[in-house]
Design an enzyme around this catalytic site. Structure first.
Site, PDB file in Angstrom:
ATOM      1  N   HIS A  48       0.857  -1.193   0.000  1.00  0.00           N
ATOM      2  CA  HIS A  48       0.000   0.000   0.000  1.00  0.00           C
ATOM      3  C   HIS A  48       0.894   1.245   0.000  1.00  0.00           C
ATOM      4  O   HIS A  48       1.879   1.304   0.747  1.00  0.00           O
ATOM      5  CB  HIS A  48      -0.901  -0.009   1.245  1.00  0.00           C
ATOM      6  CG  HIS A  48      -1.821   1.165   1.292  1.00  0.00           C
ATOM      7  ND1 HIS A  48      -2.946   1.262   0.481  1.00  0.00           N
ATOM      8  CD2 HIS A  48      -1.782   2.308   2.007  1.00  0.00           C
ATOM      9  CE1 HIS A  48      -3.550   2.416   0.719  1.00  0.00           C
ATOM     10  NE2 HIS A  48      -2.867   3.068   1.643  1.00  0.00           N
ATOM     11  N   THR A  64      -5.749  -8.673   6.333  1.00  0.00           N
ATOM     12  CA  THR A  64      -6.862  -9.109   7.178  1.00  0.00           C
ATOM     13  C   THR A  64      -8.144  -8.594   6.499  1.00  0.00           C
ATOM     14  O   THR A  64      -8.048  -7.839   5.529  1.00  0.00           O
ATOM     15  CB  THR A  64      -6.755  -8.517   8.598  1.00  0.00           C
ATOM     16  OG1 THR A  64      -6.864  -7.099   8.492  1.00  0.00           O
ATOM     17  CG2 THR A  64      -5.442  -8.893   9.259  1.00  0.00           C
TER      18      THR A  64
END
Ligand code: GAR
Length: 223
Positions: free
Chosen positions: A108, A140
């Site tokens: 990211h 997650t």
């Protein structure tokens, strides 16, 4: 041997960097699938590089779970044991993440937990951030969340444009992501009960012309 499936949605530059690095460490890592959720430049590049590709287009399925089931089946059929998200711009459901628990990694373009979501470079500039960068983390079910494996940071210049900053962070990503994958393959980084453990004395990271030795601090600084 890590058998990698890489999921993309766009340009695919991180995927190609991973492919190039994996080719140099072919005894430890192998890309067994590059899959995309829409037709994109990266899928064409992967095919051009001789990688096995598959389009699992959301529009070919009645709903999101149908698309995810097909994606999971393609990943399992390819024999992948790790899934690398490289600009895969769809939120994976909790059931997909559970199916591959602790085996999905994302990159990211921000120093998480700051700036989750889109337009990270513009938001970093408008908020006047002096430090920005990229994060590789375990996935997650929450968006851009999960235990951080490694971050790389740079100093934002005062007169920098969004595209200049994006290019500098992308260069950082191209060093950071392959480094983390090779560290996993070499056993310098292990995931134990969902938590990352770097081996003390793990190898140094090379970012641009700079060698940074202390990966154990979790954030490496790019001058
Ligand atoms: C990369 O900057 C990656 O970090 C970002 O998408 C870009 C893909 O570029 N991912 C995210 O924003 C995930 N939340 P690429 O297709 O050239 O690798």
């Amino acid at each position: 041997m890590m058998r990698l499936a890489i999921l993309i949605s766009g340009r695919g530059s991180n995927m190609l960097r991973l492919a190039n690095v994996v080719a140099t460490g072919a005894d430890q890592t192998q890309i067994v699938l590059v899959a995309a959720n829409k037709p994109c430049q990266g899928l064409d590049s992967a095919a051009g590089a001789g990688l096995p590709t598959q389009l699992v287009d959301r529009h070919d399925f009645a709903d999101k779970s149908g698309q995810e089931d097909a994606l999971a089946e393609a990943i399992e059929a390819a024999g992948a044991d790790w899934i690398l998200l490289a600009g895969y711009m769809a939120i994976l459901s909790a059931s997909f993440v559970d199916r591959f628990r602790d085996r999905i990694i994302n990159i990211h373009p921000s120093l998480l937990p700051d700036l989750k979501g889109l337009d990270t470079h513009a938001r970093a500039l408008s908020a006047g951030y002096r430090r920005h960068g990229a994060t590789v983390h375990l996935v997650t079910p929450a968006l851009d969340d999960g235990p951080i494996l490694l971050q790389a940071a740079l100093t934002v210049s005062r007169d920098e444009t969004e595209s200049e900053l994006a290019a500098r962070v992308l260069a950082l990503e191209h060093a950071l992501y392959p480094f983390v994958i090779l560290a996993l393959a070499a056993g310098d980084l292990r995931i134990i009960d969902g938590n990352p453990h770097w081996r003390p004395g793990a190898r140094s990271i090379e970012l641009a012309d700079t060698t940074i030795s202390d990966v154990l601090k979790k954030t490496v600084i790019w001058p």
